[in-house]
Structures are given as C-alpha cells and as structure tokens.
Scaffold this active site. Structure first.
Site, PDB file in Angstrom:
ATOM      1  N   ASP A 161       9.730   7.301 -15.459  1.00 29.20           N
ATOM      2  CA  ASP A 161       8.683   8.289 -15.777  1.00 29.20           C
ATOM      3  C   ASP A 161       7.279   7.780 -15.503  1.00 29.20           C
ATOM      4  OD1 ASP A 161      10.613  10.026 -16.681  1.00 29.20           O
ATOM      5  OD2 ASP A 161      10.436   9.431 -18.774  1.00 29.20           O
ATOM      6  N   HIS A 293      19.889  13.686 -13.485  1.00 25.69           N
ATOM      7  CA  HIS A 293      20.037  12.229 -13.380  1.00 25.69           C
ATOM      8  C   HIS A 293      20.106  11.720 -11.947  1.00 25.69           C
ATOM      9  CE1 HIS A 293      20.619  12.517 -17.669  1.00 25.69           C
ATOM     10  NE2 HIS A 293      20.517  11.205 -17.736  1.00 25.69           N
ATOM     11  N   ARG A 476      -3.849   4.874  21.863  1.00 30.88           N
ATOM     12  CA  ARG A 476      -4.468   3.556  21.706  1.00 30.88           C
ATOM     13  C   ARG A 476      -5.799   3.435  22.445  1.00 30.88           C
ATOM     14  NH1 ARG A 476      -0.857  -0.319  19.703  1.00 30.88           N
ATOM     15  NH2 ARG A 476       1.320   0.366  19.604  1.00 30.88           N
ATOM     16  N   ASN A 536      -0.042  -3.295   8.631  1.00 33.77           N
ATOM     17  CA  ASN A 536      -0.942  -3.629   7.523  1.00 33.77           C
ATOM     18  C   ASN A 536      -1.858  -4.799   7.896  1.00 33.77           C
ATOM     19  OD1 ASN A 536      -2.044  -3.268   4.966  1.00 33.77           O
ATOM     20  ND2 ASN A 536      -0.638  -4.697   3.990  1.00 33.77           N
ATOM     21  N   HIS A 670      11.615   0.399  16.994  1.00 32.47           N
ATOM     22  CA  HIS A 670      10.755   1.480  16.494  1.00 32.47           C
ATOM     23  C   HIS A 670      11.361   2.252  15.335  1.00 32.47           C
ATOM     24  CE1 HIS A 670       8.469   0.511  20.054  1.00 32.47           C
ATOM     25  NE2 HIS A 670       7.495   1.281  19.620  1.00 32.47           N
TER      26      HIS A 670
END
Length: 776
Positions: A161, A293, A476, A536, A670
């Site tokens: 939760d 559930h 790109r 990242n 990929h």
C-alpha cells in the site's frame, strides 16, 4: 543454556517478515542474512513472523549463506508470515524474549507494516522488564540474561500500500503497482474496442497511493482516494469530466477506486455506486473489476529487489552502529537516497493520517503524506482534465512551447510528452511537437500535407501514457548539423521555450544550443532537459526516465536465463548488458538478480580479475553438492573491455572449467529498451515533465538579454539524493560531465558495486593470489 555472546561488536541477528506479504520481502531476508555473515555475525531466520518468535524451537533457525540462494526472484515471503494474537499480550512477548535469549539473538530486523513495526518497538521498550520478569519467575538466571541486557531492533517497511510516512516507497509497492497497471492496460484494450467504461477497485484501505499512482500511470479519467475525497458535488463533477472526454472523442473510460475511498462526509464510495452513475446518467456500458490479491502476487520488480537489498544491507549496518540509547530506526528511501528515520515518529505520522481522515481534516492528511504524494496528486489533477479555466494564465504569460525527443527511445518518453502537452493546454500554452528530432525539424518542417512541426491537442496524446518508444519520433542528430536552419525554424514557428526529452545526445544538443546563443538570438529562450535514457548516463541527475523499464526487461530476461542455468545444474551464463560507457544498468541488474560478478567500463576487465572469478566459480560449484537454484550469472556491460568480449569470457570460463561446469553467453540487445514503460518511469515522467513546464513558464515575459544573463535559463532536471533539482547547463557541463566517456564524473551508484560483490560472496582482490586467483 544460551550460547555465549559473539566477540566484539559482532551480533546474532534475527530476521523476520510480518503482516501482509509483499514482493521484495525475500530480497530483504537474503540481504540481511548475507550481510550479517559478511560482517562476521550470525544470522537467524524467524519463521512465521511473531508466531515463530513466540513458539521458538524449529521456527528459529540459523541461516547459512546458501540458505537464501534464489530468494531474489521469488514472490511472497519464503520464511512465512502469520497473524499472532499471543504476541499482542505480555505473556506472549515474555515467551518470545525467552526464546530469543535461548537462541542467543541480541538484534532483530523486522520487515512488515506499521502494525508489525509498532509491536517491535513495544517489544524493545519492554525488553529490560521482560528479562527481569523471566529471572524473577526462575525461567532464566541472571547470568543467562546478563549478555542480553539491550535489544536492538531495526524496521524495514514491507507493504504494497506504501502507507508508511517518512518514506517515498515501501518494499513491494512498485511491484503491486506494476500488477495494477498491467491489468488496466489489458482492460484498456477491451474498453476501447467496445467504447466501455470500467470501474477498477484497487487495494488501499487507509492510503490512496496505489489508486493515485495507477491513475497517473494509466491516464484514468477519475480517481477516488481516502486522503483527498472529491468535491461535495462529486457525482456531477465526475460525470462532467467523463462526458467532456467522450465529447472530445475518447472511446473509453477508466475510473479507479481505492478500497478505502469515501466522500467528504466519510460515506463510502463503492465501485457499484460509481458504475450505477456512469450507467444511469451517462448511459455508458460499464463494468466493475476488483483486482484483489492479484496485486500481491508474483515476483518483485527490479526496483523492489534493489530497494529491499539496499535496505537489508543498511539494516545490518544500523544494528552494528546501534548503542543502547539509539532510538529504533526504520530504513526508508527519500527520492534516491536510503536513510534511517525514527521508527516511532514514522508510525505516529502514519496513524495521524488515519486520524486526520477520521476528523475530516483532509488538508492535514495530504500534508502528512510525503511531499511527493501531493505533487503527484497535483500533477494528476492538472493533466487529466485540461479545461480548467481557473488555471489558465493571462494572455501575456502564455507561450509556444516546443517538445522534442533526442537520442535513442526510452520507456516513459511518451508519458512525459502527454503530461507536458496536457499541462500546457491547462495553462493556456500552445504545445508544439517537433517530430523526428532536429533533423526532422530542419528537413521536414514544411512538408505537405503535414510538416514535422505540429500543434498538439489533448486527444492527440491522451492514449500515450502506456506506450513505449517515441510517438513523435526521436533522432540522434544534433542541431550543429545545421545550426542556421535550426535557428531559422525556431524563429519561423515562434518558439518561446523548448522542452527536450532524451539521453546524452539530448544533453549535448542543449550544450550546443547554449554555446550558439551569442550568434543566434532564436536560442535565447528557456530550455529544460528531462533525462530519458536506459543508460542513466546524463550528468545532473541520478535517475533517467527509461532506466527502470530497461532494468525490468533485463531482470525478466536474466530470471529466464538463470532458470535454464539452474535446470542444467552446473552452468554459468555471461549476459551482455547495454548502457554505453556507464555501468549503471549492469550494476543495478546485478544487484537485482544476485549476479556472481559484474563487469563495468568504470572498472574494466583484466586477466587477474577473470582468474579470480573463474576460481570463485570453481569453489562455488564445488560447494553446491546438487542443490537447487544452482545456476549462476555474470553481467558484462557492452563496453567493459574491447578485448574481453562476452563471448571470449564465456569461452575462457568453459576452457578453465575442464568439464566440471558449463558456460554460455547471452546478448539480450534491444530487448532491454523494453516494451510498455514501467509504472515508475510513467509516474516519474509525469511528475518531472510537469515540473519542467512549470520551470519554463516562469521565464514568460523576460527579454532575450535577460535570458542570456541567467545561467538557469538552460537547465537539466534531476533527482539527486533526496531532492529534485534543476542544474544550470553551463555549470553541469563544466563540473559534472565526463565528455570523453559520455557519463557523469561522479556516478552515485558506484558504491553499490561493492554491495553486489559482498552479497555474491565474490572474493576481494587483496584476499586472492595474483597468479592463480585462489583465496590466500
């Protein structure tokens, strides 16, 4: 007789799971056990929660390194959980204390909800009195209890939760959200086909996090949560919004109801009541789906595996740092940072939310939830219905805001674009999509019948929230390929601000536009960059949209590979990951799957490293003795070494194994870009996109000279530690960017590499012979 205390600061650490099960609990247990052993402590699993603590005997079991192998990929809790009425009474806690002393356990790590953690703190508070009573009743002697005068307890929050204050996320919440989003995405298709409405009930008796995030992640038309009930006239409000959406051309309707939803008078809002309204007043063919559930089931997503592992490691550190006076901590996460918070305050704040709701003080209930919760609610409200006259800016503040994708596609790009367009329309701005990046702008801006510069309507983007890839196309190509034409297009289409979504190429593009400002007045506009890349590797942030989707895809792939490796008993797979010259994806995936070793560009690979790891494999397979879950994985970033390729490493391992075990290599390629964006990438994309447009509109009315003089007028948004920040591009370029390797100079995740090695049992270089790799 209880065993004697361990020497020095070493402890016997018990770990248990309590309350409702949550995906990721097993990862926490594994981390606590292995980190305890790595620190020279002993680890004990307490089976069946507090019931095991009260009953003792075989339910308190010493755990060895191999006992938690394979735990990361399993759902639920493998050491069990059970409701225990006995522990709620003092005699039950007295028996639990005796069992702990007899086992020699002097520290306890508990993973559960607020009720479980409250019980744990009560246990610690009563501990001296319980020992005294055991001596008085002659159940234990003074000598037996003397080494156990102080009990240290550390809490981990396991709850789907996400209902604990003081933390942004609880173990299991993002896995549960993933189940909900997957279900709603499936329902979406049938709703669209038949022009139906669906009312979907999700868990959340006292907390609306799941319902709210599901609403943000799926673009639901209306959401009911306990902390922020709709207006007094909610029936007409909801019907009005849905009716307007239908008139605009929307074929489907999704309403999400938390199980604890109510109106301003605390009257329960049920799915049936909502269905009747939609059926009777709007004459929509409406269905109800209660997910139940299903939301708890299945293995943990990559984020919950990482979170549970890092929090389990931190819990052991907290135990070892604790003094008799240290307040009981609960391990939390704020944005991207693992922190310790006082458990009692976290529990009190959590209970205060329920009390505020009961008192109809909904403003306080929202305030008591973390700031992120309120931000998401605001973002949802401003992006789900664009016709809100009270939010429109005056004409002189309205802007023409261009949106462009640059670089490789990443999950969440479309979610960010949808949120940006919706927020622009709500505020009165004109959103322009620049299709196919900067080359598309320069080459095809005036194509007929439709050019690459297009005004966006709400209906254009409404269905994009769950779509992977890039709906407006990404490229790109950089503006430097034709800077004069880029500037001419900016002027021709009267672009007042630019919102760029992308990875390191997008970062480079903003850098080029900044440097071109003196020569091209068209670029003297506010520009915001939202990092979106699976690698990242964008400077100025610790998190990029799309990286979580990539990790989920890679972890699922590795789970399947590991199953194959385990089925054939003695096999190791070397898996190649993407990520450019940043080892982030390889490292976090390694943490999430329990990789034996991870090779990154930052560390590189040499023959001595390979010799150590091959020797470690020999020893590890020799210890297996036919145990299950015996498959092993090594992750190698695609640029970790030019010489030692994935195939070469697999072949070297096979050669050195001399038939004692096998080696294979696998390249997911990929597949790692993922299909449907993960819920985390969706919700963060929405939140950060809204922040970016808010940032851009603050510059409305400023002159081009003022823009040039303000270093923040070109910025990258980022999550750093416990904060969301904007970083001025010039400073970030100079101070934080490794241009050669296309990554930040200071990569915050590098410290996690040590944890991957510790939890895999990988020997340290100093402990091994340089020549043969054997442990000294």
């Amino acid at each position: 007789m209880p065993p004697p205390p361990l020497p020095g600061k070493k402890r016997r650490i018990g770990v248990m799971t309590s309350g409702g099960d949550a995906p990721g609990m097993n990862g926490a247990v594994r981390a606590v056990v292995r980190m305890s052993l790595a620190k020279g402590c002993e680890a004990y699993g307490i089976y069946e929660g507090y019931e095991g603590l009260v009953q003792g005997g075989s339910l308190i079991k010493q755990m060895k390194w191999e006992d938690v192998r394979g735990y990361l990929s399993e759902g639920g809790t493998l050491i069990g959980t059970a409701r225990c009425k006995a522990f709620m009474e003092r005699p039950g806690r007295l028996q639990a204390a005796k069992n702990m002393v007899m086992a020699g356990i002097d520290a306890l790590v508990i993973c559960g909800g607020d009720g479980s953690l409250t019980g744990a703190d009560t246990f610690r508070r009563e501990w001296p009195g319980l020992l005294k009573e055991l001596v008085e009743k002659k159940e234990l002697t003074s000598d037996q209890v003397a080494p156990f005068k102080h009990l240290n307890i550390v809490g981990l929050v396991g709850s789907i939760d996400n209902d604990m204050s003081s933390t942004d996320a609880t173990i299991g919440c993002y896995s549960s959200l993933g189940r909900i989003c997957e279900s709603v995405d499936y329902i979406d298709a049938t709703a669209f086909s038949h022009q139906r409405a669906f009312v979907i009930e999700v868990m959340g008796r006292h907390c609306g996090w799941l319902a709210l995030m599901a609403g943000v992640s799926t673009g639901a038309d209306f959401v009911f949560i306990p902390e922020k009930p709709p207006s007094e006239n909610w029936e007409a409000e909801m019907c009005g919004i849905i009716s307007r959406h239908r008139k605009m051309g929307k074929r489907k309707t999704i309403v999400i109801v938390a199980e604890g939803a109510h109106d301003l008078s605390l009257n329960k809002v049920t799915p049936t009541k909502v269905k009747d309204l939609l059926s009777n007043q709007l004459h929509l063919d409406t269905r109800i789906t209660t997910l139940g559930h299903v939301q708890r089931g299945g293995g943990a997503c990559a984020y919950d595996r990482m979170l549970s592992t890092l929090q389990g490691v931190e819990a052991v550190e907290a135990v070892l740092d604790a003094t008799p006076d240290t307040p009981t901590p609960v391990i939390c996460v704020i944005e991207n940072k693992i922190v310790r918070q006082p458990l009692i305050k976290a529990v009190e704040d959590t209970h205060a939310v329920a009390k505020a709701i009961e008192a109809k003080d909904f403003a306080r209930a929202m305030h008591l939830r973390d700031a992120e919760f309120a931000e998401y609610h605001s973002a949802y409200m401003t992006t789900t219905a664009t016709d809100q006259p009270e939010m429109k800016l005056p004409k002189e503040k309205q802007m023409r805001i261009a949106i462009i994708h640059v670089g490789a596609p990443a999950g969440g790009m479309n979610s960010a674009t949808r949120a940006a367009v919706a927020y622009c329309l709500t505020r009165g701005h004109t959103p322009l999509a620049l299709h196919n990046g900067f080359p598309g702008l320069c080459r095809h801006h005036d194509d007929q019948p439709v050019g690459s510069v297009r005004e966006m309507s709400w209906l254009d983007v409404e269905g994009w929230v769950s779509k992977g890839g890039s709906e407006i196309g990404t490229n790109r190509g950089l503006p430097s390929e034709d800077m004069p034409k880029t500037a001419w297009c900016f002027e021709k289409y009267r672009i007042d601000a630019l919102f760029i979504i992308g990875g390191f190429e997008a970062f480079t593009a903003v850098s080029e536009l900044r440097k071109a400002r003196p020569d091209y007045p068209a670029f003297r506009i506010p520009i915001a960059l939202l990092p979106a890349t699976i690698s990242n590797n964008v400077p100025g942030t610790e998190y990029s949209v799309g990286s979580d989707t990539c990790l989920n895809a890679l972890v699922s792939y590795c789970d399947a590979i590991k199953q194959s490796a385990s089925a054939s008993r003695r096999r190791v797979f070397v898996v190649e990951t993407q990520g450019g010259k940043s080892g982030y994806i390889a490292t976090i995936a390694g943490l999430s799957i329990g990789a034996l070793a991870v090779y990154t560009p930052e560390e590189g690979i040499n023959i001595k490293t390979l010799a150590r790891d091959i020797e470690h494999l020999r020893v590890s397979f020799a210890k297996d003795q036919g145990q299950s879950r015996a498959g092993k994985l090594i992750l190698r970033n695609e640029h970790a070494s030019e010489t030692y390729t994935t195939e070469v490493i697999a072949n070297m391992i096979r050669e050195e194994a001399k038939g004692r075990f096998e080696s294979r290599f696998a390249i997911p390629g990929h597949v790692q870009q993922g299909g449907t964006p993960s819920p985390m990438d969706r919700v963060r994309a929405v939140r950060l996109a809204v922040k970016c447009i808010t940032f851009l509109e603050a510059f409305a009315g400023q002159s081009k000279e003022e823009m040039m003089a303000d270093p923040m007028s070109m910025s990258v948004i980022g999550i750093k530690g416990a904060s969301v920040v904007f970083g001025g591009m010039e400073r970030v370029e100079k101070e934080e960017t490794d241009w050669k390797d296309r990554r930040p100079k200071d990569e915050s995740w590098l410290r996690l590499k040590k944890i991957v090695d510790t939890l895999s049992g990988r020997p340290k270089p100093d402990d091994c012979c340089e020549t043969c790799g054997k442990t000294k």
